[in-house]
Design an enzyme around this catalytic site. Structure first.
Site, PDB file in Angstrom:
ATOM      1  N   HIS A 229      92.976  40.324  46.526  1.00  0.00           N
ATOM      2  CA  HIS A 229      93.929  41.431  46.542  1.00  0.00           C
ATOM      3  C   HIS A 229      95.273  41.012  47.124  1.00  0.00           C
ATOM      4  O   HIS A 229      95.396  39.958  47.759  1.00  0.00           O
ATOM      5  CB  HIS A 229      93.358  42.631  47.297  1.00  0.00           C
ATOM      6  CG  HIS A 229      93.075  42.409  48.758  1.00  0.00           C
ATOM      7  ND1 HIS A 229      94.061  42.388  49.722  1.00  0.00           N
ATOM      8  CD2 HIS A 229      91.908  42.217  49.427  1.00  0.00           C
ATOM      9  CE1 HIS A 229      93.522  42.201  50.913  1.00  0.00           C
ATOM     10  NE2 HIS A 229      92.214  42.086  50.772  1.00  0.00           N
ATOM     11  N   CYS A 245      87.857  38.603  52.341  1.00  0.00           N
ATOM     12  CA  CYS A 245      88.567  38.698  51.073  1.00  0.00           C
ATOM     13  C   CYS A 245      89.627  37.606  50.943  1.00  0.00           C
ATOM     14  O   CYS A 245      90.026  36.980  51.925  1.00  0.00           O
ATOM     15  CB  CYS A 245      89.210  40.070  50.923  1.00  0.00           C
ATOM     16  SG  CYS A 245      88.033  41.382  50.569  1.00  0.00           S
TER      17      CYS A 245
END
Length: 270
Positions: A229, A245
């Site tokens: 992301h 992440c």
């Protein structure tokens, strides 16, 4: 996200995914058409190729190469089992997920029918913890697409490379998991695509959910699903700071979203 149940586990919705990899702030997903619903991008940008034309030879089935892999678009509710023709049920998958979008699975291998040029089952990756599990789904339950791209994340170099038809088309520095919440290594696939309503939020302009889960965040929502992301802290790119992440600059994330349809393989290596 997809409706995939491994009795009694229900896979997370977008807010759960995004909350697990950043600051925990709640994020409102936005579709690629500008609506307020999250958008699962299958089968957009996935080229249709009749799999049978590519594998119709003795003893062969699905065969992925560095420039071509395969994804399964679920056509009907089905079970994923331990064996091609039976065995224990590992999960149940629906044609349409909780948000009304089509379910996609990454294909690992296929099983040819004896004496025939058709596949009877596909071994698919399960987007459920623990990481690395696979199971078999009936060929009649899915429609197969070829995917011409892949993503490789090198944790040591803190760099992501996206390939299209075997050629590197994007090289981007990334932030990775902190030492206490490391990014899990392994082979995964893209199963979610989100444009976010607030591009200046902690997850930036967009997110690609992948079939990985944190190996350490067992007390987090749905065992800490992992995503690639954007970010509102670009100065942290290149550092080990996330909950697992992979963070990219918003500009790089925007390019990656265009390059990675649902089903795109993602390899994370040390």
């Amino acid at each position: 996200m997809r409706t995939l149940r491994a009795a009694p586990v229900v896979l997370p919705l977008a807010a759960a995914l995004l909350a697990s990899c950043g600051s925990g702030a709640r994020v409102a997903p936005q579709s690629e058409e500008g609506a307020t619903q999250p958008h699962h991008a299958a089968p957009l940008a996935i080229s249709k190729h009749a799999l049978l034309r590519r594998v119709c030879r003795a003893g062969a089935s699905v065969h992925s190469t560095p420039s071509r892999s395969f994804a399964a678009l679920v056509r009907t509710d089905a079970e994923i089992r331990t064996q091609p023709s039976g065995g224990r049920v590992l999960a149940r998958v629906a044609r349409v997920d909780e948000n009304g979008y089509r379910t996609v699975l990454g294909i690992v291998a296929g099983r040819l029918a004896a004496g025939a040029c058709r596949d009877t089952a596909y071994r698919v990756q399960l987007p459920l913890p623990p990481n690395g599990r696979t199971g078999w789904i009936s060929a009649s339950a899915v429609q197969v697409f070829s995917v011409g791209g892949r993503i490789v994340v090198d944790l040591s170099a803190r760099r992501l490379v996206a390939y299209r038809d075997g050629h590197a088309v994007l090289r981007a520095p990334v932030a990775i998991g902190a030492p206490s919440t490391p990014t899990p290594v392994g082979r995964y696939f893209v199963n979610e695509r989100w444009l976010l309503s607030n591009p200046n939020g902690p997850f930036g302009i967009a997110a690609l959910g992948i079939s990985a889960h944190s190996n350490v965040l067992h007390d987090w929502v749905e065992d800490g699903p992992i995503a690639l992301h954007g970010t509102d802290e670009p100065w942290l790119i290149g550092r080990a700071v996330s909950h697992g992440c992979i963070r990219l600059s918003n500009a790089d994330m925007q390019r990656l979203l265009r390059l990675a349809p649902a089903g795109t393989p993602v390899t994370i290596r040390q």
